[in-house]
Scaffold this active site. Structure first.
Site, PDB file in Angstrom:
ATOM      1  N   GLN A  11       0.829  -1.217   0.000  1.00  7.93           N
ATOM      2  CA  GLN A  11       0.000   0.000   0.000  1.00  7.93           C
ATOM      3  C   GLN A  11       0.864   1.268   0.000  1.00  7.93           C
ATOM      4  O   GLN A  11       0.546   2.220  -0.721  1.00  7.93           O
ATOM      5  CB  GLN A  11      -1.047   0.011   1.100  1.00  7.93           C
ATOM      6  CG  GLN A  11      -0.623  -0.382   2.485  1.00  7.93           C
ATOM      7  CD  GLN A  11      -1.753  -0.123   3.491  1.00  7.93           C
ATOM      8  OE1 GLN A  11      -2.749   0.517   3.179  1.00  7.93           O
ATOM      9  NE2 GLN A  11      -1.584  -0.614   4.696  1.00  7.93           N
ATOM     10  N   ASP A  36      13.874  -9.856  -3.915  1.00  2.46           N
ATOM     11  CA  ASP A  36      13.630 -10.243  -2.527  1.00  2.46           C
ATOM     12  C   ASP A  36      14.711  -9.554  -1.687  1.00  2.46           C
ATOM     13  O   ASP A  36      15.897  -9.862  -1.835  1.00  2.46           O
ATOM     14  CB  ASP A  36      13.727 -11.776  -2.427  1.00  2.46           C
ATOM     15  CG  ASP A  36      13.506 -12.278  -1.019  1.00  2.46           C
ATOM     16  OD1 ASP A  36      13.588 -11.476  -0.069  1.00  2.46           O
ATOM     17  OD2 ASP A  36      13.261 -13.485  -0.870  1.00  2.46           O
ATOM     18  N   ALA A  60       8.043  -4.982   3.626  1.00  2.11           N
ATOM     19  CA  ALA A  60       8.017  -5.391   5.030  1.00  2.11           C
ATOM     20  C   ALA A  60       7.156  -6.630   5.197  1.00  2.11           C
ATOM     21  O   ALA A  60       6.336  -6.953   4.341  1.00  2.11           O
ATOM     22  CB  ALA A  60       7.462  -4.263   5.906  1.00  2.11           C
ATOM     23  N   THR A  62       4.250  -7.472   7.275  1.00  4.76           N
ATOM     24  CA  THR A  62       3.356  -6.583   8.017  1.00  4.76           C
ATOM     25  C   THR A  62       2.201  -7.283   8.749  1.00  4.76           C
ATOM     26  O   THR A  62       1.387  -6.608   9.367  1.00  4.76           O
ATOM     27  CB  THR A  62       2.754  -5.512   7.068  1.00  4.76           C
ATOM     28  OG1 THR A  62       2.148  -6.183   5.964  1.00  4.76           O
ATOM     29  CG2 THR A  62       3.800  -4.542   6.584  1.00  4.76           C
ATOM     30  N   THR A 101       7.876   1.764  11.969  1.00  3.55           N
ATOM     31  CA  THR A 101       6.524   1.709  12.559  1.00  3.55           C
ATOM     32  C   THR A 101       6.442   2.247  13.990  1.00  3.55           C
ATOM     33  O   THR A 101       7.434   2.192  14.739  1.00  3.55           O
ATOM     34  CB  THR A 101       6.039   0.233  12.556  1.00  3.55           C
ATOM     35  OG1 THR A 101       4.809   0.136  13.264  1.00  3.55           O
ATOM     36  CG2 THR A 101       7.039  -0.695  13.218  1.00  3.55           C
ATOM     37  N   ASP A 102       5.243   2.671  14.354  1.00  3.14           N
ATOM     38  CA  ASP A 102       4.938   3.063  15.741  1.00  3.14           C
ATOM     39  C   ASP A 102       5.008   1.854  16.676  1.00  3.14           C
ATOM     40  O   ASP A 102       5.132   2.016  17.883  1.00  3.14           O
ATOM     41  CB  ASP A 102       3.535   3.699  15.805  1.00  3.14           C
ATOM     42  CG  ASP A 102       2.451   2.800  15.215  1.00  3.14           C
ATOM     43  OD1 ASP A 102       2.753   2.025  14.286  1.00  3.14           O
ATOM     44  OD2 ASP A 102       1.300   2.857  15.697  1.00  3.14           O
ATOM     45  N   TYR A 125       6.533  -8.487  15.457  1.00  2.00           N
ATOM     46  CA  TYR A 125       6.585  -7.515  14.363  1.00  2.00           C
ATOM     47  C   TYR A 125       7.374  -6.267  14.800  1.00  2.00           C
ATOM     48  O   TYR A 125       8.319  -5.847  14.126  1.00  2.00           O
ATOM     49  CB  TYR A 125       5.154  -7.142  13.934  1.00  2.00           C
ATOM     50  CG  TYR A 125       5.060  -5.934  13.042  1.00  2.00           C
ATOM     51  CD1 TYR A 125       5.473  -5.980  11.709  1.00  2.00           C
ATOM     52  CD2 TYR A 125       4.554  -4.719  13.526  1.00  2.00           C
ATOM     53  CE1 TYR A 125       5.390  -4.854  10.895  1.00  2.00           C
ATOM     54  CE2 TYR A 125       4.457  -3.603  12.724  1.00  2.00           C
ATOM     55  CZ  TYR A 125       4.873  -3.675  11.408  1.00  2.00           C
ATOM     56  OH  TYR A 125       4.791  -2.557  10.609  1.00  2.00           O
ATOM     57  N   LYS A 129      11.028  -4.899  13.464  1.00  2.31           N
ATOM     58  CA  LYS A 129      11.178  -3.567  12.874  1.00  2.31           C
ATOM     59  C   LYS A 129      12.207  -2.746  13.660  1.00  2.31           C
ATOM     60  O   LYS A 129      12.980  -1.994  13.091  1.00  2.31           O
ATOM     61  CB  LYS A 129       9.836  -2.839  12.840  1.00  2.31           C
ATOM     62  CG  LYS A 129       8.782  -3.445  11.918  1.00  2.31           C
ATOM     63  CD  LYS A 129       9.102  -3.324  10.437  1.00  2.31           C
ATOM     64  CE  LYS A 129       9.033  -1.921   9.915  1.00  2.31           C
ATOM     65  NZ  LYS A 129       9.223  -1.868   8.442  1.00  2.31           N
ATOM     66  N   TRP A 150      -0.666   3.131  11.717  1.00  2.00           N
ATOM     67  CA  TRP A 150      -2.056   2.892  11.282  1.00  2.00           C
ATOM     68  C   TRP A 150      -2.217   3.222   9.792  1.00  2.00           C
ATOM     69  O   TRP A 150      -3.104   3.978   9.381  1.00  2.00           O
ATOM     70  CB  TRP A 150      -3.033   3.721  12.103  1.00  2.00           C
ATOM     71  CG  TRP A 150      -3.100   3.418  13.574  1.00  2.00           C
ATOM     72  CD1 TRP A 150      -2.144   2.820  14.349  1.00  2.00           C
ATOM     73  CD2 TRP A 150      -4.185   3.731  14.456  1.00  2.00           C
ATOM     74  NE1 TRP A 150      -2.568   2.742  15.651  1.00  2.00           N
ATOM     75  CE2 TRP A 150      -3.810   3.302  15.746  1.00  2.00           C
ATOM     76  CE3 TRP A 150      -5.418   4.337  14.288  1.00  2.00           C
ATOM     77  CZ2 TRP A 150      -4.639   3.450  16.847  1.00  2.00           C
ATOM     78  CZ3 TRP A 150      -6.245   4.500  15.394  1.00  2.00           C
ATOM     79  CH2 TRP A 150      -5.858   4.058  16.661  1.00  2.00           C
TER      80      TRP A 150
HETATM   81  N1  LIG Z   1       0.274  -1.344   7.497  1.00  2.00           N
HETATM   82  C1  LIG Z   1       0.357  -0.607   8.602  1.00  2.00           C
HETATM   83  O1  LIG Z   1      -0.625  -0.375   9.307  1.00  2.00           O
HETATM   84  C2  LIG Z   1       1.676  -0.013   8.996  1.00  2.00           C
HETATM   85  C3  LIG Z   1       1.740   0.734  10.178  1.00  2.00           C
HETATM   86  C4  LIG Z   1       2.953   1.303  10.544  1.00  2.00           C
HETATM   87  C5  LIG Z   1       4.060   1.126   9.752  1.00  2.00           C
HETATM   88  N2  LIG Z   1       3.984   0.390   8.623  1.00  2.00           N
HETATM   89  C6  LIG Z   1       5.191   0.208   7.814  1.00  2.00           C
HETATM   90  O2  LIG Z   1       4.978   0.855   6.577  1.00  2.00           O
HETATM   91  C7  LIG Z   1       5.699   0.165   5.557  1.00  2.00           C
HETATM   92  C8  LIG Z   1       4.777  -0.172   4.412  1.00  2.00           C
HETATM   93  O3  LIG Z   1       3.732  -1.001   4.909  1.00  2.00           O
HETATM   94  P1  LIG Z   1       2.524  -1.448   3.973  1.00  2.00           P
HETATM   95  O4  LIG Z   1       1.301  -1.450   4.815  1.00  2.00           O
HETATM   96  O5  LIG Z   1       2.562  -0.705   2.701  1.00  2.00           O
HETATM   97  O6  LIG Z   1       2.922  -2.964   3.724  1.00  2.00           O
HETATM   98  P2  LIG Z   1       2.294  -3.991   2.697  1.00  2.00           P
HETATM   99  O7  LIG Z   1       1.085  -3.418   2.054  1.00  2.00           O
HETATM  100  O8  LIG Z   1       2.197  -5.273   3.428  1.00  2.00           O
HETATM  101  O9  LIG Z   1       3.432  -4.073   1.587  1.00  2.00           O
HETATM  102  C9  LIG Z   1       4.664  -4.646   1.819  1.00  2.00           C
HETATM  103  C10 LIG Z   1       5.184  -5.106   0.501  1.00  2.00           C
HETATM  104  O10 LIG Z   1       6.463  -5.722   0.710  1.00  2.00           O
HETATM  105  C11 LIG Z   1       6.488  -6.926  -0.005  1.00  2.00           C
HETATM  106  N3  LIG Z   1       7.470  -7.834   0.542  1.00  2.00           N
HETATM  107  C12 LIG Z   1       7.314  -8.762   1.518  1.00  2.00           C
HETATM  108  N4  LIG Z   1       8.450  -9.443   1.697  1.00  2.00           N
HETATM  109  C13 LIG Z   1       9.346  -8.956   0.818  1.00  2.00           C
HETATM  110  C14 LIG Z   1      10.687  -9.260   0.504  1.00  2.00           C
HETATM  111  N5  LIG Z   1      11.345 -10.231   1.151  1.00  2.00           N
HETATM  112  N6  LIG Z   1      11.313  -8.547  -0.463  1.00  2.00           N
HETATM  113  C15 LIG Z   1      10.654  -7.571  -1.123  1.00  2.00           C
HETATM  114  N7  LIG Z   1       9.382  -7.244  -0.889  1.00  2.00           N
HETATM  115  C16 LIG Z   1       8.732  -7.929   0.080  1.00  2.00           C
HETATM  116  C17 LIG Z   1       5.076  -7.452   0.098  1.00  2.00           C
HETATM  117  O11 LIG Z   1       4.852  -8.466  -0.861  1.00  2.00           O
HETATM  118  P3  LIG Z   1       3.771  -9.626  -0.491  1.00  2.00           P
HETATM  119  O12 LIG Z   1       2.476  -8.923  -0.273  1.00  2.00           O
HETATM  120  O13 LIG Z   1       3.807 -10.496  -1.708  1.00  2.00           O
HETATM  121  O14 LIG Z   1       4.292 -10.286   0.753  1.00  2.00           O
HETATM  122  C18 LIG Z   1       4.289  -6.172  -0.159  1.00  2.00           C
HETATM  123  O15 LIG Z   1       4.129  -5.918  -1.523  1.00  2.00           O
HETATM  124  C19 LIG Z   1       6.330  -1.036   6.240  1.00  2.00           C
HETATM  125  O16 LIG Z   1       7.639  -0.726   6.598  1.00  2.00           O
HETATM  126  C20 LIG Z   1       5.510  -1.225   7.494  1.00  2.00           C
HETATM  127  O17 LIG Z   1       6.249  -1.852   8.508  1.00  2.00           O
HETATM  128  C21 LIG Z   1       2.807  -0.182   8.215  1.00  2.00           C
END
Ligand SMILES: NC(=O)c1ccc[n+]([C@@H]2O[C@H](COP(=O)([O-])OP(=O)(O)OC[C@H]3O[C@@H](n4cnc5c(N)ncnc54)[C@H](OP(=O)(O)O)[C@@H]3O)[C@@H](O)[C@H]2O)c1
Length: 297
Positions: A11, A36, A60, A62, A101-102, A125, A129, A150
Site C-alpha cells: 500500500q 527479494d 516489510a 506486516t 513503525t509506531d 513484528y 522492525k 495505522w
Molecule cells: N500497514 C500498517 O498499518 C503499517 C503501520 C505502521 C508502519 N507500517 C510500515 O509501513 C511500511 C509499508 O507497509 P505497507 O502497509 O505498505 O505494507 P504492505 O502493504 O504489506 O506491503 C509490503 C510489501 O512488501 C512486499 N514484501 C514482503 N516481503 C518482501 C521481501 N522479502 N522482499 C521484497 N518485498 C517484500 C510485500 O509483498 P507480499 O504482499 O507479496 O508479501 C508487499 O508488496 C512497512 O515498513 C511497514 O512496517 C505499516
C-alpha cells in the site's frame, strides 16, 4: 535521479511509485517477485547495476499476528532486508529512506512519542522492525528512517477497507476503544517521502536520522471506524447501524498491540517542511479516491 522502491506493490509502495513518477523521478519499482530484499547479493547487484541514487524501502512483513508464529520470516524481511539495502547503499555511497513503525514503542506513554523515546516493542513484528532500524543506523550514515502508524490507502488491505466491507453486510460491529494512535494515509506518507527525496535531488543539506510521520490527531480505532462509516454513507448505502466500543480484553488478538502509539511529527514538519493533514481530512480524500477508482472499474 534514479530511485529504487522496494516492496513496490504494497500500500505504501504503490503510492511511492505513483508520486515519484509524477514528480519525474526515474523510479525502478520492484517487489518480492523480482527483488527479494532478504537476498543480499541480489540487492547489491540491482543497486549497483542500475546506477541507483536513492533507495526507498517499503517492503516489510506486516502481518502483526502471523509474525508471532513466523518469527524467522518476520526478522528476515524486517531486519535482514533493510540491513542488506543499507549495506548496498553504503557501498555505493547513496542515501536510504526506510519506513518503520509506531509498533517499535511499548505503548505505555500517555503523551505523544518522540523520536528519541526508547523503543520497547511488545510483539515480534515491532521487535523485528526495531532491529531493522538498529541495523540501518549501524550500516549507513545517510539514512532517513520514517516511523509511520495505522497506515491505510486505496491500495492493499487495511483497516479502512475492512470496515467498509463489514459495513456493507453487518448492522453492528464492535471496535476497540482503548488503543489510541494516529492514522497515516499512504498518499500523505508518499508526499512526505518525496519532499525529502526532492531535497536530496537538489543536493540540499539533509539532517539524517529518525523521523515520525502520520496524520494529525489522536484517536481510537473505535473513533476511526465511526468516522469511516459516517463518510462512507455519503457515497453508498450501508447496512451498518451501530458501532460498539469494546476494550482490548474483549477482543483478544494473537499479538499484543501498544495501548497508545500516537507520535509527535513536529520534527519532520520543522526539518523538511512536509505537510501533515488532519486525519479526518485525509480519510475523506482517501474515500474520494477509492470511490472514483470504483466508479471507473
Ligand atoms: N500497514 C500498517 O498499518 C503499517 C503501520 C505502521 C508502519 N507500517 C510500515 O509501513 C511500511 C509499508 O507497509 P505497507 O502497509 O505498505 O505494507 P504492505 O502493504 O504489506 O506491503 C509490503 C510489501 O512488501 C512486499 N514484501 C514482503 N516481503 C518482501 C521481501 N522479502 N522482499 C521484497 N518485498 C517484500 C510485500 O509483498 P507480499 O504482499 O507479496 O508479501 C508487499 O508488496 C512497512 O515498513 C511497514 O512496517 C505499516
Amino acid at each position: 535521479m534514479k530511485i529504487l522502491v522496494t516492496g513496490s506493490n504494497g500500500q505504501a509502495g504503490k503510492e511511492l511509485v505513483q508520486k515519484g513518477r509524477l514528480l519525474e523521478f526515474d523510479i525502478i519499482a520492484l517487489d518480492v517477485d523480482v527483488l527479494d530484499i532478504t537476498n543480499k547479493g541480489a540487492v547489491c547487484e540491482v543497486i549497483k547495476d542500475n546506477n541507483i541514487s536513492l533507495c526507498i524501502n517499503a517492503a516489510a512483513y506486516t502481518n502483526v499476528d502471523q509474525a508471532e508464529d513466523d518469527i524467522k520470516a518476520a526478522f528476515a524481511v524486517n531486519c535482514d532486508g533493510p540491513e542488506n539495502i543499507a549495506y548496498a547503499c553504503a557501498e555505493e555511497d547513496i542515501p536510504f529512506i526506510h519506513i518503520s513503525t509506531d509498533y517499535v514503542f511499548g505503548g505505555n506513554k500517555t503523551a505523544l512519542y518522540i523520536e528519541t523515546d526508547q523503543m520497547a516493542p511488545i510483539g515480534i513484528y515491532g521487535k523485528s522492525k526495531k532491529e531493522g532500524e538498529v541495523c540501518v543506523k549501524a550500516a549507513l550514515e545517510k539514512h532517513i528512517i520514517i516511523r509511520t502508524s495505522w497506515l491505510y490507502g486505496v491500495y492493499g488491505k487495511n483497516f479502512v477497507k475492512t470496515m467498509l466491507d463489514l459495513g456493507r453486510t453487518r448492522d453492528e460491529i464492535s471496535v476497540v476503544c482503548d488503543q489510541t494512535g494516529s492514522p497515516a494515509f499512504a498518499a500523505d506518507l508518499a508526499d512526505a517521502v518525496f519532499v525529502i527525496a526532492d531535497k536530496i535531488r537538489k543536493r540540499e543539506e539533509i539532517v539524517w536520522g529518525v523521523y515520525h510521520y502520520c496524520n494529525k490527531g489522536v484517536i481510537s480505532w473505535y473513533e476511526f471506524a465511526v468516522k469511516i462509516f459516517e463518510y462512507a454513507k455519503q457515497y453508498e448505502s450501508m447496512e451498518i447501524d451501530r458501532v460498539i466500543p469494546v476494550n482490548t480484553k474483549e477482543y483478544p488478538t494473537k499479538a499484543k498491540r501498544p495501548k497508545n502509539s500516537a507520535m509527535d511529527c513536529s520534527l519532520i514538519v520543522k526539518t523538511f517542511g512536509v505537510k501533515q493533514p488532519l486525519w479526518a481530512d485525509s480519510l475523506k480524500t482517501m474515500l474520494d479516491r477509492l470511490y472514483i477508482l470504483k466508479d471507473k472499474a
